[in-house]
Design an enzyme around this catalytic site. Structure first.
Site, short mmCIF file in Angstrom:
data_model
loop_
_atom_site.label_atom_id
_atom_site.label_comp_id
_atom_site.label_asym_id
_atom_site.label_seq_id
_atom_site.Cartn_x
_atom_site.Cartn_y
_atom_site.Cartn_z
N LYS A 192 11.74 -9.93 -17.57
CA LYS A 192 12.41 -9.25 -17.62
C LYS A 192 12.18 -9.10 -19.40
CE LYS A 192 16.55 -6.00 -17.36
NZ LYS A 192 17.53 -6.16 -16.50
N LYS A 245 8.56 -6.37 -16.10
CA LYS A 245 9.88 -5.72 -16.14
C LYS A 245 10.08 -4.78 -17.92
CE LYS A 245 13.78 -2.80 -15.78
NZ LYS A 245 15.19 -3.08 -14.65
C1 PBG Z 1 19.75 -3.63 -15.15
C2 PBG Z 1 18.91 -3.22 -14.88
C3 PBG Z 1 18.20 -2.33 -16.26
C4 PBG Z 1 16.81 -1.83 -15.39
C5 PBG Z 1 16.76 -2.18 -13.99
N1 PBG Z 1 18.17 -3.04 -14.22
C6 PBG Z 1 18.52 -1.99 -17.46
C7 PBG Z 1 18.78 -2.66 -18.45
O1 PBG Z 1 18.51 -4.21 -18.22
O2 PBG Z 1 19.80 -2.62 -19.04
C8 PBG Z 1 16.16 -0.45 -15.90
C9 PBG Z 1 15.81 -0.23 -15.53
C10 PBG Z 1 15.02 1.60 -16.01
O3 PBG Z 1 14.82 1.41 -17.03
O4 PBG Z 1 13.96 2.28 -15.25
N2 PBG Z 1 20.68 -3.87 -14.32
#
Ligand code: PBG
Length: 322
Positions: A192, A245
């Site tokens: 991520k 991601k």
């Molecule tokens: C964190 C989380 C995020 C997303 C999913 N889970 C945001 C982040 O890390 O700031 C992002 C999902 C998206 O942008 O669609 N709980």
């Protein structure tokens, strides 16, 4: 001429026969934002078509998801109170736990996955306990364990930890195994990135950090080899599904994981990717449906078995028309 690649492109039927990848609703997970309270159905301005719902207003949405034969939902909870630790995450009567129980009771066929994190639940918006202006990895792990056990007790089908803490998969596996949930799978947000593509989500989930950013725990977008390291650790710690991601700007990483791990690979087509396509389509600058399908296809081509996407309902409707 011996080689003419155009021979196999002549008609739609031959193109169908040689087509290498397909988008099917079978591959899709639809994210849902569930807010504590009543009578809430709020449009997210930067994500047209996506709303935050309170549980008393969510049935129409769930009916539609089931009718469209989308197999799974990924839940994000938006609690009414936040604190330093995000202690609502392990409240057995918290919004996530209520949501899981509600959906499993009323829509038993739907596969329910919970996002396991703290950023929507902490007053500072970071993904764990803060010490010295940074997230304390090891102090956060026991709270992750408490959170997943609480989700498991509520009846969730799979947990998806997204906080990028080192050792989180081992912690979760052990916690679930020791509390009678050895068969509950983990989909790890393994690779991520610290990405600007999450912008609209942070409005949607009310989870923007109040200070600093997430670069001390999420990955540097410049790094590819490190993604392999992240995935290797999660694979060894027992993640059942490995996720990349965001998706569109990280197709190389999806392919790396597909080539190197014998696990299903998921990718998260995030909020910013969705917002860009919706916005350009609204302006009439692109054909929204075609660009949507083409970008999702690129994720399949890169090696994704599963795509988490806000487009899930749009895709399902489009496929039904064909
Ligand atoms: C964190 C989380 C995020 C997303 C999913 N889970 C945001 C982040 O890390 O700031 C992002 C999902 C998206 O942008 O669609 N709980």
């Amino acid at each position: 001429m011996i080689n003419r690649t155009r021979r196999l492109r002549k008609t739609e039927n031959i193109r169908r026969l040689v087509r290498e990848n397909k988008i099917s609703t079978d591959d899709l997970i639809y994210p849902l934002f569930i807010e504590e309270g009543t009578n809430i159905e709020t449009e997210i301005v930067s994500m047209p078509g996506i709303k935050r719902f309170s549980l008393d207003r969510i049935s129409t949405e769930l009916d539609e998801v089931v009718a469209l034969d989308i197999p799974a939902v990924l839940l994000f909870g938006i609690p009414s109170k936040k604190d330093e630790k995000g202690s609502e995450t392990w409240n057995d009567n918290g919004i996530m736990q209520q949501a899981v129980r509600f959906i499993k009771k009323n829509y038993p066929s739907l596969y329910v996955i919970t996002d396991v994190c703290f950023c929507e639940y902490t007053s500072h918006g970071h993904c764990g306990i803060i010490h010295d202006n940074d997230v304390d990895n090891d102090a956060t792990l026991p709270n992750i364990a408490k959170q997943v056990i609480s989700h498991a007790k509520a009846g969730v089908d799979m947990v998806a930890p997204s906080g990028m803490m080192d050792g989180m998969i081992a912690t979760i596996r052990e916690a679930l195994d020791n509390t009678g949930f050895p068969n509950l799978p983990i989909m790890s947000y393994a690779v991520k990135y610290s990405s600007a593509f999450y912008g609209p989500f942070r409005d949607a989930a009310d989870s923007a950090p109040t200070f600093g950013d997430r670069r001390t725990y999420q990955m540097d977008p410049a790094n590819r080899d490190e993604g392999m390291r992240e995935a290797t650790f999660d694979d060894q710690e027992g993640a059942d599904i490995l996720m990349v991601k965001p998706a569109l700007a990280y197709l190389d990483i999806i392919r790396d994981l597909k080539n190197n791990f014998d696990r299903p690979i998921a990718c998260y087509n995030v909020s910013g990717e969705y917002a860009m396509i919706k916005a350009a389509a609204e302006k009439g600058w692109i054909d929204g449906d075609r660009v949507m399908m083409e970008s999702l296809l690129s994720m399949k081509r890169a090696g994704a078995d599963i795509i988490i996407t806000y487009f899930a309902k749009d895709v399902a409707k489009l496929l039904l028309k064909k």
